[in-house]
Design a protein around this motif. Sequence first.
Motif, short mmCIF file in Angstrom:
data_model
loop_
_atom_site.label_atom_id
_atom_site.label_comp_id
_atom_site.label_asym_id
_atom_site.label_seq_id
_atom_site.Cartn_x
_atom_site.Cartn_y
_atom_site.Cartn_z
N ALA A 177 -1.62 -1.87 12.06
CA ALA A 177 -2.90 0.11 12.12
C ALA A 177 -4.16 0.18 12.35
O ALA A 177 -4.39 0.73 12.84
CB ALA A 177 -2.43 0.30 10.17
N GLN A 178 -4.73 -1.73 11.93
CA GLN A 178 -5.80 -1.40 12.50
C GLN A 178 -6.07 -2.21 13.71
O GLN A 178 -7.39 -2.89 14.07
CB GLN A 178 -6.85 -2.04 11.71
N ARG A 189 0.88 -2.00 6.47
CA ARG A 189 1.26 -0.16 6.91
C ARG A 189 2.09 -1.22 8.28
O ARG A 189 3.57 -0.40 8.61
CB ARG A 189 0.62 0.14 7.75
N LEU A 238 -8.68 -14.38 4.13
CA LEU A 238 -8.01 -13.01 4.00
C LEU A 238 -8.20 -12.37 4.80
O LEU A 238 -9.71 -12.27 5.05
CB LEU A 238 -8.23 -12.51 2.69
N VAL A 246 -13.23 -12.62 2.90
CA VAL A 246 -12.53 -11.70 3.95
C VAL A 246 -13.35 -11.35 4.94
O VAL A 246 -14.02 -11.17 4.66
CB VAL A 246 -12.47 -9.79 2.47
N SER A 257 -13.20 -5.13 7.75
CA SER A 257 -12.44 -5.00 9.39
C SER A 257 -12.52 -3.42 9.64
O SER A 257 -12.70 -3.30 11.01
CB SER A 257 -10.08 -5.05 8.72
N ALA A 303 -0.93 -7.46 6.58
CA ALA A 303 -0.67 -6.25 7.28
C ALA A 303 0.59 -6.20 5.71
O ALA A 303 1.35 -5.97 5.18
CB ALA A 303 -0.52 -6.74 7.84
N ASP A 335 -5.64 -6.43 -4.99
CA ASP A 335 -6.50 -5.66 -3.83
C ASP A 335 -7.47 -4.73 -4.75
O ASP A 335 -6.96 -3.48 -5.02
CB ASP A 335 -6.39 -4.74 -3.24
N ASP A 339 0.81 -1.13 -0.14
CA ASP A 339 -0.01 -0.01 0.22
C ASP A 339 1.09 1.14 -0.25
O ASP A 339 1.22 1.57 1.00
CB ASP A 339 -0.84 0.30 1.45
N LYS A 365 -0.05 -8.08 -1.78
CA LYS A 365 -1.11 -7.39 -1.50
C LYS A 365 -1.31 -6.67 -2.21
O LYS A 365 -1.19 -5.79 -1.60
CB LYS A 365 -2.30 -8.16 -0.09
N PRO A 367 -7.20 -8.81 6.68
CA PRO A 367 -7.04 -7.95 7.21
C PRO A 367 -7.03 -7.63 8.75
O PRO A 367 -8.08 -7.92 8.66
CB PRO A 367 -7.55 -6.94 5.84
N LYS A 396 -10.92 -5.07 -5.34
CA LYS A 396 -12.97 -4.91 -4.87
C LYS A 396 -13.62 -4.50 -5.81
O LYS A 396 -14.64 -3.90 -5.63
CB LYS A 396 -12.42 -3.88 -3.39
O1 OMP Z 1 -9.49 -6.66 0.64
C1 OMP Z 1 -8.57 -5.72 1.48
O2 OMP Z 1 -7.84 -6.24 1.61
C2 OMP Z 1 -9.09 -5.22 2.83
C3 OMP Z 1 -10.51 -6.12 3.39
C4 OMP Z 1 -10.70 -5.11 4.04
O3 OMP Z 1 -11.94 -5.69 5.35
N1 OMP Z 1 -9.90 -4.84 4.99
C5 OMP Z 1 -8.81 -4.00 4.67
O4 OMP Z 1 -8.12 -3.10 5.00
N2 OMP Z 1 -8.30 -4.12 3.20
C6 OMP Z 1 -6.98 -3.92 3.14
O5 OMP Z 1 -6.24 -4.25 3.43
C7 OMP Z 1 -5.30 -3.40 3.81
C8 OMP Z 1 -4.89 -2.84 4.50
O6 OMP Z 1 -3.67 -1.96 5.32
P1 OMP Z 1 -3.33 -1.26 6.83
O7 OMP Z 1 -4.35 -1.29 7.52
O8 OMP Z 1 -1.79 -0.62 6.32
O9 OMP Z 1 -2.82 -3.67 6.93
C9 OMP Z 1 -5.78 -2.39 2.76
O10 OMP Z 1 -5.09 -1.76 1.30
C10 OMP Z 1 -7.43 -2.19 3.08
O11 OMP Z 1 -8.25 -1.92 1.88
#
Ligand code: OMP
Length: 264
Positions: A220-221, A245, A214, A194, A154, A243, A93, A22, A59, A216, A95
């Motif tokens: 960071a979250q 960030r 999958l 997901v 997420s 993951a 990714d 990302d 990803k 996520p 979507k």
């Molecule tokens: O499909 C995804 O990967 C995805 C689904 C979801 O429910 N939540 C989610 O954060 N993502 C993706 O996963 C990545 C999360 O990034 P970080 O929070 O930096 O790990 C981003 O590219 C989001 O778009």
Amino acid sequence: MTYRQRLGAAVSARGNLCVGIDPMPSVLAAWGVAADVNGLERVARGIVERLGTRAAVFKPQSAFFEPFGSAGIAVLERVLADIREAGALSILDVKRGDIGSSMDGYATAYLAEGAPLAADAITLSPYLGVRTLTPAFELAKVHGRGIYVLARTSNPGGGHVQGAITDAGTSVAQHVLDELDRLNPEHDGLLGAVLGATHHDLGCDPSGFTGSILAPGIGAQGATMGDLARTFGAALGNVLPTASRQVIGGGPEELFSRFEELLS
Ligand SMILES: O=C(O)c1cc(=O)[nH]c(=O)n1[C@@H]1O[C@H](COP(=O)(O)O)[C@@H](O)[C@H]1O
């Protein structure tokens, strides 16, 4: 080989952490590069250069390549090629999700043999109905690729829609899992879901789910690798945590140690 077989082999050899690519402005800054397409390329390809033979799956997030238009998409094509050459798998990714004729176009863009943006798997949104995604399911099967359909995302606000109760009496998230389960036997089990790692209660039961999950939300979250067992229970063996960030956000010097720390 089917996607599940390829994923299983990659994860056995390299562990089950998916590295999210990302390359957002704050990440470009941490890598000490300008927020332009050259900086984008240095970071995105630099991640694969350093971790390509170590991580099982990458990803790339299309959202951070698209702002640069065709030049950004060209970088994304090169990143996907780098991942392939490093012997890792790619989950692009994007979507996507649309009605049949348009879905045919998206499926061809990301899943056809020789397509410039072809990836080992892609993410899809089921908002127009899981069955509208059929063109992608079918093309993925032909080429041994995989699909991840959003079920319980997420982000906290996702529950308003994904936790809503359908006319069948189950949550939308459960309905998505059930539909994928119904379709998986005729699709080599390539239909994954997901499910965010951030939830104490997913609002659906992944324990008997037949596809790859999958997950996520690590780092960071707020979720940790240690949370996965609580969230996914019996489904843990099918979970592919991802993951972005948390791994790439400290710049090139910290990349390897951050990856190893999460994986351990
Ligand atoms: O499909 C995804 O990967 C995805 C689904 C979801 O429910 N939540 C989610 O954060 N993502 C993706 O996963 C990545 C999360 O990034 P970080 O929070 O930096 O790990 C981003 O590219 C989001 O778009």
